[in-house]
Design an enzyme around this catalytic site. Structure first.
Site, PDB file in Angstrom:
ATOM      1  N   ASN A 159      21.975 -16.586   5.313  1.00 50.60           N
ATOM      2  CA  ASN A 159      21.987 -15.383   6.161  1.00 50.60           C
ATOM      3  C   ASN A 159      21.638 -14.160   5.322  1.00 50.60           C
ATOM      4  OD1 ASN A 159      22.914 -17.118   8.110  1.00 50.60           O
ATOM      5  ND2 ASN A 159      24.930 -16.203   8.322  1.00 50.60           N
ATOM      6  N   ASP A 160      22.418 -13.946   4.253  1.00 53.38           N
ATOM      7  CA  ASP A 160      22.174 -12.778   3.408  1.00 53.38           C
ATOM      8  C   ASP A 160      20.947 -12.949   2.525  1.00 53.38           C
ATOM      9  OD1 ASP A 160      24.090 -11.155   4.382  1.00 53.38           O
ATOM     10  OD2 ASP A 160      25.453 -11.274   2.681  1.00 53.38           O
ATOM     11  N   ARG A 218      35.623 -19.366   0.011  1.00 58.49           N
ATOM     12  CA  ARG A 218      34.945 -18.186  -0.545  1.00 58.49           C
ATOM     13  C   ARG A 218      35.958 -17.064  -0.743  1.00 58.49           C
ATOM     14  NH1 ARG A 218      30.415 -15.528   3.156  1.00 58.49           N
ATOM     15  NH2 ARG A 218      32.238 -14.686   4.217  1.00 58.49           N
ATOM     16  N   CYS A 263      25.162 -22.836   3.382  1.00 61.17           N
ATOM     17  CA  CYS A 263      26.232 -22.564   4.351  1.00 61.17           C
ATOM     18  C   CYS A 263      25.850 -21.447   5.316  1.00 61.17           C
ATOM     19  CB  CYS A 263      27.529 -22.217   3.631  1.00 61.17           C
ATOM     20  SG  CYS A 263      27.411 -20.773   2.545  1.00 61.17           S
ATOM     21  N   HIS A 317      27.648 -10.160  13.614  1.00 63.66           N
ATOM     22  CA  HIS A 317      29.046 -10.599  13.555  1.00 63.66           C
ATOM     23  C   HIS A 317      29.418 -11.404  14.792  1.00 63.66           C
ATOM     24  CE1 HIS A 317      33.428 -10.106  14.236  1.00 63.66           C
ATOM     25  NE2 HIS A 317      33.490 -10.328  12.938  1.00 63.66           N
ATOM     26  N   GLY A 368      23.728 -19.001   0.648  1.00 63.58           N
ATOM     27  CA  GLY A 368      24.111 -18.246   1.846  1.00 63.58           C
ATOM     28  C   GLY A 368      22.843 -17.673   2.459  1.00 63.58           C
TER      29      GLY A 368
END
Length: 501
Positions: free
Chosen positions: A388-389, A238, A451, A70, A386
């Site tokens: 990252n995930d 989003r 993204c 985060h 996405g």
């Protein structure tokens, strides 16, 4: 200049730049201390409701977390230098101090002491370094980037931005739209969080809608600000993504304060808060799953988007909203949410006798979505990976906890790169390629981008160009890097064509 300063720790270079300020250990303290001078926020790890303190800090230091934690993601988005995962540091927030062993001696720094960070190198220094402000609008840089854009051609570079201030920065650095607006960041402001909490803790739909009605005008104002700044450029918004527990109190004391506001018994509220606990919230009730179980949340956000779009259009501004549904694993999930968005759009357009062009798409962040992309594309008008995930769910590695072992993996060549920093072409990249190809077999004009944080990493941008994506999206401050990498990719393609010819 950091001459004569003692380096006390190293961590991950989570967000580039130099930061100097006095140490604070809580977001609330950061807000107060920042009124008097520069501060550096020091936390074991940050959480979403630290956002107000992160916004005012000159730099952020955490002892835990990886490159997509985060703290790292938010800091990069805001252009705030950050060193994450400095594991040698013991953050003792309750004592308002931090300690670290340096050459066998324990160094203790307290609230108010000066601290300097080098976010580009991941280094932490005790004391006050001298800094020089950069000039992003220099004539030399502008001329150089214009040359890069000539070679880049039609391959787009967008920015991840949640508020008008970040959108302005993005345009200044040459972004061609917003590739990700994370609406959850809008809910943590002090004047909104209590309405969000009331909505989450509601026992019935009527009470939930009452709280959402108070959030609607706030969201509408947020989106109007973004549309105004991005006049003529697309804006991907989003819908709500994180698990609901992130908005709730984390301690019994915080729960007692909220109970007084909501006029309920503290124990009853504490029991309700505990009921939202999940064993693995990153794989739990979040993303589209929230909007499916509570469609009134998606309904409120869609109404805010379209009302804002219509209002801004009436002022002569060109608005291009693109609504993105997160964490979809199955076509049916997307259809349920897309139906809500399109129904609300129709209602707003009919009521206002005005309309705007818009798209409904999805964020591909689960392997199943990539594997069934041909089905998903029957509903989705665009894909945004996405990464990252998608990296997290493909590797089975928690991006927040990976700092405990990934440095060892890199040092011992188990992995060539941290997959959260450099896109994994063999695994994640294969899903990206497959998802793009299958999606376009169903919908030939499907727009596809990414993204995730990889959108600002040069080799990852080059891979996205090779796969045939339409654009990448990254932090506003990494837009120039992405534009340059896209130019390199285009030049490489031209050289390959020339050799083949």
């Amino acid at each position: 200049s950091r001459k004569n300063l003692e380096r006390i720790a190293t961590g991950l270079p989570a967000s580039p730049g130099a930061a100097v300020g006095r140490i604070v250990f809580t977001a609330d303290d950061a807000v107060e201390a920042a009124k008097k001078g520069p501060v550096v926020l020091v936390r074991s790890e940050t959480v979403p409701d630290d956002i107000h303190g992160m916004e005012v800090a000159k730099g952020i230091l955490t002892s835990r977390g990886g490159m997509t934690s985060h703290a790292a993601v938010v800091a990069r988005g805001m252009g705030i230098p950050c060193v994450a995962g400095a594991g040698a540091i013991d953050v003792q927030g309750h004592k308002k101090q931090m300690s670290v062993s340096v050459a066998g001696q324990t160094v203790v720094l307290k609230e108010g002491d000066w601290l300097s960070l080098d976010g580009s190198a991941g280094e932490v220094f005790a004391g006050q370094a001298q800094t020089v402000e950069p000039d992003p609008s220099s004539g030399i840089l502008a001329a150089f980037m214009s040359w890069a854009d000539e070679f880049r051609g039609s391959f787009g570079v967008r920015a991840n931005a949640d508020i008008p201030r970040d959108a302005k920065v993005a345009r200044r650095f040459g972004a061609e739209g917003i590739g990700l607006c994370r609406t959850e960041h809008m809910f943590f402001a002090p004047d909104r969080i209590e309405h969000m909490q009331a909505m989450i803790l509601a026992d019935d739909e009527k009470t939930r809608r009452k709280a959402l009605a108070k959030l609607l005008p706030m969201q509408r104002k947020d989106f109007a600000g973004l549309f105004q700044v991005m006049d003529g450029l697309p804006v991907i918004i989003r819908t709500l993504d994180p698990p609901l527990h992130e908005f709730l109190p984390h301690t019994e004391e915080e729960t007692r304060k909220l109970a007084r506001k909501l006029k309920v018994r503290p124990q009853r509220l504490w029991d309700r808060v505990q009921s939202f606990h999940e064993a693995n919230p990153m794989l739990g009730h979040r993303g589209c799953r929230l909007g499916i179980v509570f469609p009134e949340i998606t309904e409120m956000q869609a109404r805010a988007i379209f009302e804002a779009a219509v209002n801004v259009k009436k002022r002569g501004i060109r608005v291009l909203p693109e609504i993105m549904i997160p964490l979809v694993a199955d076509q049916t999930e997307l259809k349920l949410q897309a139906d809500v968005v399109r129904r609300v759009a129709s209602e707003v357009f009919q009521k206002t006798r005005e309309s705007v062009d818009y798209l409904v798409g999805t964020m591909i962040e689960l392997p199943r979505a990539a594997l069934t992309a041909d089905k998903v594309a029957e509903v989705a008008e665009f894909f945004s990976f996405g990464t990252n995930d998608l990296t997290q769910t493909t590797f089975g590695i928690s991006r927040d906890d990976s700092g405990k072992f990934l440095p060892y993996y890199i040092e011992h060549r188990i992995f060539d790169h941290d997959p959260f920093q450099v896109l994994d072409r063999e695994g994640v990249g294969q899903l990206l390629r497959m998802g793009t190809d299958k999606g376009r077999r169903t919908r030939g004009n499907l727009k596809v981008g990414i993204c995730g944080e990889h959108g600002g990493e040069p080799s990852s941008v080059i891979f996205c160009h090779e796969v045939g994506l339409n654009y990448v999206s990254c932090s506003p401050y990494r837009v120039p890097i992405a534009r340059l990498a896209a130019a390199h990719a285009a030049l490489g393609s031209q050289e390959a064509i020339s050799r083949t010819a």
